[in-house]
Design an enzyme around this catalytic site. Structure first.
Site, PDB file in Angstrom:
ATOM      1  N   GLY A 226      76.342  58.159  20.167  1.00 12.21           N
ATOM      2  CA  GLY A 226      75.479  58.404  21.305  1.00 12.21           C
ATOM      3  C   GLY A 226      75.216  60.081  21.270  1.00 12.21           C
ATOM      4  O   GLY A 226      74.795  60.690  22.279  1.00 12.21           O
TER       5      GLY A 226
ATOM      6  N   HIS B 193      84.958  47.226  21.285  1.00 14.06           N
ATOM      7  CA  HIS B 193      84.135  48.623  21.347  1.00 14.06           C
ATOM      8  C   HIS B 193      84.902  49.850  21.900  1.00 14.06           C
ATOM      9  O   HIS B 193      85.248  49.499  22.914  1.00 14.06           O
ATOM     10  CB  HIS B 193      82.787  48.108  21.823  1.00 14.06           C
ATOM     11  CG  HIS B 193      81.755  49.281  21.578  1.00 14.06           C
ATOM     12  ND1 HIS B 193      81.623  50.367  22.520  1.00 14.06           N
ATOM     13  CD2 HIS B 193      80.489  49.501  20.773  1.00 14.06           C
ATOM     14  CE1 HIS B 193      80.598  51.333  21.921  1.00 14.06           C
ATOM     15  NE2 HIS B 193      80.049  50.656  20.987  1.00 14.06           N
TER      16      HIS B 193
ATOM     17  N   GLU C 111      83.268  52.474  13.960  1.00 14.57           N
ATOM     18  CA  GLU C 111      82.567  53.577  14.809  1.00 14.57           C
ATOM     19  C   GLU C 111      83.442  54.676  15.321  1.00 14.57           C
ATOM     20  O   GLU C 111      84.099  54.535  16.508  1.00 14.57           O
ATOM     21  CB  GLU C 111      82.152  52.838  16.127  1.00 14.57           C
ATOM     22  CG  GLU C 111      81.349  51.510  15.642  1.00 14.57           C
ATOM     23  CD  GLU C 111      80.262  51.331  16.827  1.00 14.57           C
ATOM     24  OE1 GLU C 111      79.138  50.984  16.559  1.00 14.57           O
ATOM     25  OE2 GLU C 111      80.783  50.831  17.958  1.00 14.57           O
TER      26      GLU C 111
ATOM     27  N   SER D 265      75.101  57.106  16.147  1.00 17.64           N
ATOM     28  CA  SER D 265      73.854  57.711  15.736  1.00 17.64           C
ATOM     29  C   SER D 265      73.112  57.647  14.637  1.00 17.64           C
ATOM     30  O   SER D 265      72.577  58.152  13.933  1.00 17.64           O
ATOM     31  CB  SER D 265      74.586  59.276  15.677  1.00 17.64           C
ATOM     32  OG  SER D 265      74.915  59.628  17.062  1.00 17.64           O
TER      33      SER D 265
ATOM     34  N   ASN E 299      73.615  47.067  19.206  1.00 16.75           N
ATOM     35  CA  ASN E 299      74.308  46.822  20.406  1.00 16.75           C
ATOM     36  C   ASN E 299      73.367  47.351  21.380  1.00 16.75           C
ATOM     37  O   ASN E 299      73.281  48.489  21.541  1.00 16.75           O
ATOM     38  CB  ASN E 299      75.713  47.490  20.415  1.00 16.75           C
ATOM     39  CG  ASN E 299      76.514  47.294  21.585  1.00 16.75           C
ATOM     40  OD1 ASN E 299      75.980  46.945  22.517  1.00 16.75           O
ATOM     41  ND2 ASN E 299      77.537  48.296  21.508  1.00 16.75           N
TER      42      ASN E 299
ATOM     43  N   LYS F 251      73.990  47.518  24.494  1.00 20.93           N
ATOM     44  CA  LYS F 251      74.693  47.956  25.692  1.00 20.93           C
ATOM     45  C   LYS F 251      74.298  47.509  26.966  1.00 20.93           C
ATOM     46  O   LYS F 251      73.586  46.155  26.973  1.00 20.93           O
ATOM     47  CB  LYS F 251      75.076  49.581  25.571  1.00 20.93           C
ATOM     48  CG  LYS F 251      75.524  49.811  24.152  1.00 20.93           C
ATOM     49  CD  LYS F 251      76.057  51.260  24.013  1.00 20.93           C
ATOM     50  CE  LYS F 251      76.596  51.573  22.445  1.00 20.93           C
ATOM     51  NZ  LYS F 251      77.046  52.905  22.186  1.00 20.93           N
TER      52      LYS F 251
ATOM     53  N   GLU G  63      83.794  51.801  23.942  1.00 19.95           N
ATOM     54  CA  GLU G  63      83.395  52.075  25.499  1.00 19.95           C
ATOM     55  C   GLU G  63      84.339  51.180  26.309  1.00 19.95           C
ATOM     56  O   GLU G  63      84.630  51.357  27.229  1.00 19.95           O
ATOM     57  CB  GLU G  63      82.107  51.756  25.540  1.00 19.95           C
ATOM     58  CG  GLU G  63      81.049  52.932  25.096  1.00 19.95           C
ATOM     59  CD  GLU G  63      79.681  52.703  24.715  1.00 19.95           C
ATOM     60  OE1 GLU G  63      79.177  51.657  24.967  1.00 19.95           O
ATOM     61  OE2 GLU G  63      79.138  53.499  23.784  1.00 19.95           O
TER      62      GLU G  63
HETATM   63  P1  13P Z   1      74.716  55.069  18.908  1.00 17.93           P
HETATM   64  O1  13P Z   1      73.936  54.456  17.733  1.00 17.93           O
HETATM   65  O2  13P Z   1      73.739  55.141  20.141  1.00 17.93           O
HETATM   66  O3  13P Z   1      75.303  56.146  18.379  1.00 17.93           O
HETATM   67  O4  13P Z   1      75.500  53.937  19.480  1.00 17.93           O
HETATM   68  C1  13P Z   1      76.591  53.198  18.538  1.00 17.93           C
HETATM   69  C2  13P Z   1      77.286  52.097  19.163  1.00 17.93           C
HETATM   70  O5  13P Z   1      77.975  52.233  19.956  1.00 17.93           O
HETATM   71  C3  13P Z   1      76.945  50.593  18.443  1.00 17.93           C
HETATM   72  O6  13P Z   1      78.013  49.884  19.020  1.00 17.93           O
END
Ligand code: 13P
Length: 246
Positions: free
Chosen positions: A167, A91, A161, A204, A7, A9, A93
């Site tokens: 992150g 997601h 997740e 992560s 992803n 982003k 976010e």
């Molecule tokens: P990270 O791998 O940067 O922690 O992000 C995970 C994520 O949000 C994938 O959708």
């Protein structure tokens, strides 16, 4: 088969995308890994033209409506013009920063199914919910509300997740990942009457920790954020899991 999906982003420009494609093509891919990348809409076409033979290409979000007065939105139908394999939906976010609700996510999944796009439903608990021992309750609520009254005859995936692991460099233990993904599969089977759904872990993941984190028998792969921004790192996550190399 393991599924390693990325992803991006809100990252990369066209220049970065062109370098990424070059780097991706240079790498030898493991035989028993299916790669996928959720890219910004603007790069869907280029990525499809150049990498669709090696990697599924999808997007990170889709509109809950078919068409109409929704300024700035992209519908699932529009995506079919660019042969989009899949879309992330829900997601964390989007849930947190754009206040997306389970009801909207439910409609997004329906839009994906109606237009031949495989949805990847993201679920996961916050730090507070984990500390209060509510993880399983949260997962069950998200799954049942997001999938309510949808005809699930077509393929979809779920990504577990945990919000606190995204992150941050923090991760659950491999046992927690296995337990929670096994629980997700149990809810899908018992409450939603759907067997054989692939469930990925996200949060992560990097080439170093992938083998340990994704080792559980219920874990079908990973959804990778930061480490998917570099083609070699991203492919290495799959290589580090796989035994057979091409
Ligand atoms: P990270 O791998 O940067 O922690 O992000 C995970 C994520 O949000 C994938 O959708």
């Amino acid at each position: 088969m393991k599924y390693i999906f990325g992803n991006w982003k809100e990252n990369h420009t066209m220049n970065d995308v062109l370098s990424y494609i070059k780097e991706f093509k240079k790498q030898k891919l493991p035989l028993d890994v299916c790669y996928g990348l959720a890219v910004p809409y603007l790069y869907l076409q280029k990525m499809n033209q150049k990498l669709s033979k090696k990697c599924k290409i999808g997007v990170q979000n889709v509109s809950f409506s078919e068409k109409g007065e929704f300024t700035g939105e992209i519908s699932a139908k529009m995506l079919t013009d660019f042969s989009c394999d899949f879309s992330l939906v829900g997601h964390s976010e989007r849930r947190q920063k754009f206040k997306e609700t389970n009801e909207e996510i439910n409609k997004k999944i329906e839009m994906c199914f109606n237009n031949g796009i495989m949805p990847i439903l993201c679920v996961g608990e916050t730090k507070e919910e984990k500390e209060e021992g509510k993880t399983k309750k949260v997962l069950k609520t998200q799954l049942t509300k997001c999938l309510k009254d949808i005809n699930l005859s077509k393929q979809f995936m779920v990504a577990y997740e945990p919000v606190w692991a995204i992150g941050t460099g923090l991760t659950p233990t491999p046992k927690e990942i296995e337990d929670n993904i096994a629980y997700i599969k149990k809810v899908l089977e018992e409450n939603i009457k759907k067997v054989g759904v692939c469930v990925l872990y996200g949060g992560s993941v990097n080439p170093q920790n992938a083998k340990e984190l994704l080792n559980g028998k219920s874990v079908d792969g990973a959804l990778v954020g930061g480490a998917s921004l570099n083609a070699k790192k991203f492919i290495d996550i799959g290589k580090n899991l796989a035994n057979v190399r091409r």
